[in-house]
Scaffold this motif. Structure first.
Motif, PDB file in Angstrom:
ATOM      1  N   LYS A 231       0.836  -1.207   0.000  1.00 37.41           N
ATOM      2  CA  LYS A 231       0.000   0.000   0.000  1.00 37.41           C
ATOM      3  C   LYS A 231       0.872   1.258   0.000  1.00 37.41           C
ATOM      4  O   LYS A 231       0.564   2.241  -0.661  1.00 37.41           O
ATOM      5  CB  LYS A 231      -0.929  -0.005   1.221  1.00 37.41           C
ATOM      6  CG  LYS A 231      -2.105  -0.949   1.059  1.00 37.41           C
ATOM      7  CD  LYS A 231      -2.909  -1.080   2.335  1.00 37.41           C
ATOM      8  CE  LYS A 231      -3.850   0.070   2.564  1.00 37.41           C
ATOM      9  NZ  LYS A 231      -4.671  -0.103   3.782  1.00 37.41           N
ATOM     10  N   CYS A 252      -4.992   7.957   7.478  1.00 37.59           N
ATOM     11  CA  CYS A 252      -4.887   6.562   7.918  1.00 37.59           C
ATOM     12  C   CYS A 252      -5.927   6.351   9.017  1.00 37.59           C
ATOM     13  O   CYS A 252      -6.335   7.300   9.687  1.00 37.59           O
ATOM     14  CB  CYS A 252      -3.510   6.274   8.495  1.00 37.59           C
ATOM     15  SG  CYS A 252      -2.167   6.643   7.364  1.00 37.59           S
ATOM     16  N   ASN A 253      -6.304   5.093   9.225  1.00 41.26           N
ATOM     17  CA  ASN A 253      -7.323   4.826  10.242  1.00 41.26           C
ATOM     18  C   ASN A 253      -6.766   4.825  11.659  1.00 41.26           C
ATOM     19  O   ASN A 253      -7.487   5.109  12.597  1.00 41.26           O
ATOM     20  CB  ASN A 253      -8.001   3.475   9.985  1.00 41.26           C
ATOM     21  CG  ASN A 253      -8.943   3.551   8.789  1.00 41.26           C
ATOM     22  OD1 ASN A 253      -9.190   4.631   8.253  1.00 41.26           O
ATOM     23  ND2 ASN A 253      -9.461   2.415   8.371  1.00 41.26           N
ATOM     24  N   GLU A 257      -0.493   3.660  12.269  1.00 39.51           N
ATOM     25  CA  GLU A 257      -0.314   3.645  10.814  1.00 39.51           C
ATOM     26  C   GLU A 257       0.135   5.039  10.343  1.00 39.51           C
ATOM     27  O   GLU A 257       0.950   5.145   9.422  1.00 39.51           O
ATOM     28  CB  GLU A 257      -1.638   3.254  10.147  1.00 39.51           C
ATOM     29  CG  GLU A 257      -1.489   2.746   8.736  1.00 39.51           C
ATOM     30  CD  GLU A 257      -0.676   1.468   8.652  1.00 39.51           C
ATOM     31  OE1 GLU A 257      -1.040   0.497   9.330  1.00 39.51           O
ATOM     32  OE2 GLU A 257       0.327   1.467   7.918  1.00 39.51           O
ATOM     33  N   ASP A 321      -6.003   4.276   4.115  1.00 40.94           N
ATOM     34  CA  ASP A 321      -6.950   3.246   4.541  1.00 40.94           C
ATOM     35  C   ASP A 321      -8.349   3.720   4.183  1.00 40.94           C
ATOM     36  O   ASP A 321      -8.652   4.918   4.313  1.00 40.94           O
ATOM     37  CB  ASP A 321      -6.921   3.061   6.061  1.00 40.94           C
ATOM     38  CG  ASP A 321      -5.574   2.588   6.576  1.00 40.94           C
ATOM     39  OD1 ASP A 321      -5.068   1.593   6.032  1.00 40.94           O
ATOM     40  OD2 ASP A 321      -5.044   3.221   7.503  1.00 40.94           O
ATOM     41  N   ASP A 353     -11.596  -4.235   1.874  1.00 42.50           N
ATOM     42  CA  ASP A 353     -12.246  -2.929   2.072  1.00 42.50           C
ATOM     43  C   ASP A 353     -13.516  -2.763   1.246  1.00 42.50           C
ATOM     44  O   ASP A 353     -14.162  -1.712   1.305  1.00 42.50           O
ATOM     45  CB  ASP A 353     -11.293  -1.790   1.643  1.00 42.50           C
ATOM     46  CG  ASP A 353     -10.069  -1.699   2.515  1.00 42.50           C
ATOM     47  OD1 ASP A 353     -10.192  -1.979   3.712  1.00 42.50           O
ATOM     48  OD2 ASP A 353      -8.998  -1.350   1.977  1.00 42.50           O
TER      49      ASP A 353
END
Ligand code: AMP
Length: 454
Positions: A231, A252-253, A257, A321, A353
């Motif tokens: 990614k 990012c979640n 991350e 994400d 996802d």
């Protein structure tokens, strides 16, 4: 209705003119006369709609009468994050330059003593995050019995962050007769309950979600495996794409991350800062300032830290994400395409996802186009990921689909990648040109050349 008909004072009108605003936004148009009439207001609006000025401008007008007393703030604004609190303070500085009001900020990560000294001098406007406000209250350094007006901003985010018990407590500490302005982007049952409990006969003002009105944002999806290192490679290729990423926020979640993506981009020579909840206050403000001033081109952020930030003129959003909540997607992409400018929001999608993507498409009522990974030899992934296309959206797509960009050969880094020194030391010169493509999880020294004496 022009600003001059809303009932704002002369001083405020001149500040509005100085800010260059000619027409009130819908939330300002609808809310300001009610705030001035001292009614409770339930505003259903997101950031980007001009909602901050919708409460700051009438508050300034109201505060022109009366004076603050020591330790007894006249008005209180609750914000979920320190950045949002600081942003509201900036609005008071911007619009209230001629008002000579005392504005204090009570947020974590800043010395108690400085905040305490300000409270002692008397405060017209107190802007606070709930936890720090209650800390001061419990130390007996603050009385909330003089609050005439309470603003609860970004209430649904307060809910997400677990602040609702604090909010309920604060609502019981301020006088029953105060005026309350309550802002939220959505109305989940818990928020509805709070509004029923603490607002008195409120005027409800609702404005459209920015994402359903911002046609200037090109939204696209790009395929990746779920492997974080792949990614990150996809992300780098997207940033280096020749369409020109002037600046970008990368979401990012998780905080961990954010840190990983930030470190990775930095190692790969990009000009980048990070914004997440584990950084101390000065680091967060520094990152934000660097990005606002254009000193760094990329900002890696988590949803909570970036919520509601007003950063004009962001050319690209990258969702590293896919957000778990479709609402977060709307907030994220709303960081670009602001003030009539165009923007691009690209989401990196792993096979796991697809369900979240479907929920997003259903919420925004349009199908988001798939594009090819900018890596050479990749084709648009529709064939590999049929599930994302087969599900019909809730409403018809509003914009025609755009053709996927042509595939690109590998290219040099984008203009905002940090410049390499003109002449490199021998050891570095021997590092292969593709050193930027070394796997993230392996330390750099493993890739340094070794001289062997024969
Ligand atoms: P907010 O929703 O409060 O975050 O505001 C979003 C942006 O809109 C901010 O940059 C404000 O400076 C800007 N803004 C607020 N009111 C107006 C207005 N009436 N006309 C133009 N821009 C505005």
């Amino acid at each position: 209705m022009p600003f001059s008909h809303l009932g704002l004072s002369e001083k405020v009108l001149s500040a509005v003119a100085a800010a260059g605003y000619t027409v009130p936004t819908p939330i300002q148009d609808q809310a300001i006369p009610h705030v001035l009439a001292r009614r409770d207001v339930l505003g259903i609006a997101q950031t980007g709609t001009g909602k901050t000025a919708a409460f700051v401008l009438p508050m300034l007008t109201v505060l022109e009468q009366g004076r603050a007393r020591a330790r007894m703030p006249r008005t209180l604004i609750l914000e979920p994050t320190r950045e949002l609190a600081a942003q509201v303070e900036e609005s008071f500085v911007k619009y209230g330059a001629k008002h000579k009001l005392n504005v204090a900020l009570l947020i974590g990560g800043v010395s108690f003593d400085d905040q305490d000294a300000k409270l002692t001098r008397g405060v017209d406007v107190l802007i606070a995050t709930p936890g720090r406000l209650l800390d001061h209250f419990e130390r007996g350094r603050l009385l909330l019995s003089g609050v005439e007006l309470l603003v609860i901003d970004e209430s649904d985010r307060m809910l997400d962050m677990g602040f609702i018990p604090d909010i309920e407590r604060i609502c019981k500490l301020v006088p029953f007769t105060r005026q309350t302005l309550f802002f939220t982007a959505t109305m989940p049952p818990e928020i509805r309950r709070i509004t029923e409990q603490f607002l008195h006969n409120p005027v409800k003002v609702e404005v459209a979600r920015p994402a359903t009105t911002v046609a200037a944002i090109t939204q696209q999806l790009v395929r990746s495996s779920g492997d974080p290192s792949e990614k990150r490679e996809v992300l780098r290729r997207l940033i280096r794409a020749p369409e020109g990423v002037k600046n970008a926020i990368i979401f990012c979640n998780r905080k961990t991350e954010v840190a990983r993506v930030h470190n990775s981009l930095r190692r790969h020579g990009f000009s980048v800062a990070a914004l997440h909840g584990d950084l101390d206050q000065s680091a967060r403000m520094h990152a934000l300032d660097q990005f606002r001033r254009g000193e760094v081109a990329l900002l890696v952020a988590s949803d909570v830290a970036a919520r509601g930030l007003d950063i004009p003129d962001v050319s690209h959003i990258f969702n590293f994400d896919v957000p778990h909540h479709p609402d977060d997607y709307v907030h994220r992409i709303g960081r670009t395409g602001r003030a009539g400018r165009s923007g691009t929001a690209t989401t990196i999608v792993a096979p796991s996802d697809l369900r979240s993507v479907a929920a997003i498409e259903s919420l925004i009522g349009q199908t988001i186009q798939w594009i090819a990974d900018p890596a050479a030899g990749e084709s648009p992934p529709d064939a590999q990921l049929p599930a994302a296309k087969s599900r019909p959206p809730r409403r018809d797509a509003r914009r025609p689909r755009q053709p996927a960009p042509r595939q690109q050969a590998p290219r040099p880094p984008a203009k905002h990648a940090r410049a390499e020194p003109a002449s490199r030391p021998v050891t570095q010169a021997a590092i292969p040109a593709e050193r930027n493509d070394r796997p993230d999880h392996l330390p750099a020294f493993l890739f340094r050349p070794v001289r062997v004496k024969v």
